[in-house]
Design an enzyme around this catalytic site. Sequence first.
Site, PDB file in Angstrom:
ATOM      1  N   ASP A  36     -68.335  58.055 -24.183  1.00 40.77           N
ATOM      2  CA  ASP A  36     -67.284  59.034 -24.483  1.00 40.77           C
ATOM      3  C   ASP A  36     -66.160  58.424 -25.313  1.00 40.77           C
ATOM      4  O   ASP A  36     -65.484  57.503 -24.867  1.00 40.77           O
ATOM      5  CB  ASP A  36     -66.704  59.572 -23.175  1.00 40.77           C
ATOM      6  N   MET A  38     -62.612  59.057 -27.048  1.00 37.22           N
ATOM      7  CA  MET A  38     -61.451  59.965 -27.009  1.00 37.22           C
ATOM      8  C   MET A  38     -60.291  59.354 -27.780  1.00 37.22           C
ATOM      9  O   MET A  38     -60.081  58.141 -27.739  1.00 37.22           O
ATOM     10  CB  MET A  38     -61.027  60.194 -25.560  1.00 37.22           C
ATOM     11  N   MET A  70     -65.012  62.765 -29.213  1.00 37.28           N
ATOM     12  CA  MET A  70     -63.932  63.723 -28.953  1.00 37.28           C
ATOM     13  C   MET A  70     -62.754  63.251 -29.788  1.00 37.28           C
ATOM     14  O   MET A  70     -61.747  62.747 -29.258  1.00 37.28           O
ATOM     15  CB  MET A  70     -63.616  63.767 -27.443  1.00 37.28           C
ATOM     16  N   MET A 139     -70.339  71.591 -22.699  1.00 37.56           N
ATOM     17  CA  MET A 139     -69.341  71.036 -21.787  1.00 37.56           C
ATOM     18  C   MET A 139     -69.157  71.998 -20.618  1.00 37.56           C
ATOM     19  O   MET A 139     -68.870  73.183 -20.822  1.00 37.56           O
ATOM     20  CB  MET A 139     -67.990  70.863 -22.490  1.00 37.56           C
TER      21      MET A 139
HETATM   22  C1  DX5 Z   1     -65.449  64.415 -20.284  1.00 38.18           C
HETATM   23  C2  DX5 Z   1     -66.598  63.537 -20.732  1.00 38.18           C
HETATM   24  C3  DX5 Z   1     -67.659  63.381 -19.732  1.00 38.18           C
HETATM   25  C4  DX5 Z   1     -67.230  62.772 -18.424  1.00 38.18           C
HETATM   26  C5  DX5 Z   1     -68.089  63.367 -17.368  1.00 38.18           C
HETATM   27  O1  DX5 Z   1     -64.644  64.718 -21.377  1.00 38.18           O
HETATM   28  O2  DX5 Z   1     -67.184  64.059 -21.904  1.00 38.18           O
HETATM   29  O3  DX5 Z   1     -68.778  62.679 -20.276  1.00 38.18           O
HETATM   30  O4  DX5 Z   1     -67.335  61.398 -18.356  1.00 38.18           O
HETATM   31  O5  DX5 Z   1     -67.656  62.883 -16.140  1.00 38.18           O
HETATM   32  P1  DX5 Z   1     -68.078  63.561 -14.774  1.00 38.18           P
HETATM   33  O6  DX5 Z   1     -69.575  63.463 -14.669  1.00 38.18           O
HETATM   34  O7  DX5 Z   1     -67.366  62.724 -13.759  1.00 38.18           O
HETATM   35  O8  DX5 Z   1     -67.606  64.982 -14.802  1.00 38.18           O
HETATM   36 ZN    ZN Z   2     -69.134  63.180 -22.636  1.00 42.85          ZN
END
Ligand code: DX5
Ligand code: ZN
Length: 224
Positions: A36, A38, A70, A139
């Site tokens: 991920d 960000m 992201m 998502m």
């Molecule tokens: C959130 C991320 C996810 C996150 C999911 O923005 O894209 O990949 O890590 O985490 P869990 O499985 O804890 O919801």
């Molecule tokens: Zn993710």
Amino acid sequence: MSDFLIAPSILSADFARLGEEVDKVLEAGADIVHFDVMDNHYVPNLTIGPMVCEALRKHGVTAPIDVHLMVKPVDSMIDMFAQAGASYISFHPEASEHVDRSLQLIIDAGCKPGLVFNPATPLHYLDHVMDKLHHILIMSVNPGFGGQQFLPTTYDKLRQVKQRVAQSGRNIRVEIDGGVKVDNIRSVAEAGADMFVAGSAIFNQPDYKTVIDQMRAELAQVNA
Ligand code: DX5
Ligand code: ZN
């Protein structure tokens, strides 16, 4: 079914021991490493970039690395991640001025492209790009943080995505990300997902193999 892929999100791993954590979760039976990215601009959090992806490759990780961007803008990150060893790269259509161009950049860089849909993002972004997609990432939480609750409206959206994929006649993976756990993975699969991101459900447990085995046992009962 062996066609289901489990992709632990390293967002919930211990970053001080990231290489070991990734080795451990892969030894525990994970298929893919979900990564991920960000930027504190497109989403209100800041995580890891291409140097960390490259470090995992140098550490010896050979499993596919599934980069979930992201970030905004998107395009300048694509080549950097491709060179850092990314296998899949996905981005959010709202974060790119030219969605088709960004998808093509990912393909040209030798990676597999995906498009990501936030809970409130309409699926019409799929209308003219199905021929370019390797995966569609739905998502089931608003992006930015691990450990959030799965939003139940996602089930209907997954069914719609599955239908679009079937109509396209293409072999496009449907990935789900956010709040996936042992107790909902089966219903998520029955709604249409076949690639499962799970962060806190796996990394917040002491034994990753136990959780992944439980997830696979649930997936083995799916009525497609
Ligand atoms: C959130 C991320 C996810 C996150 C999911 O923005 O894209 O990949 O890590 O985490 P869990 O499985 O804890 O919801
Ligand atoms: Zn993710």
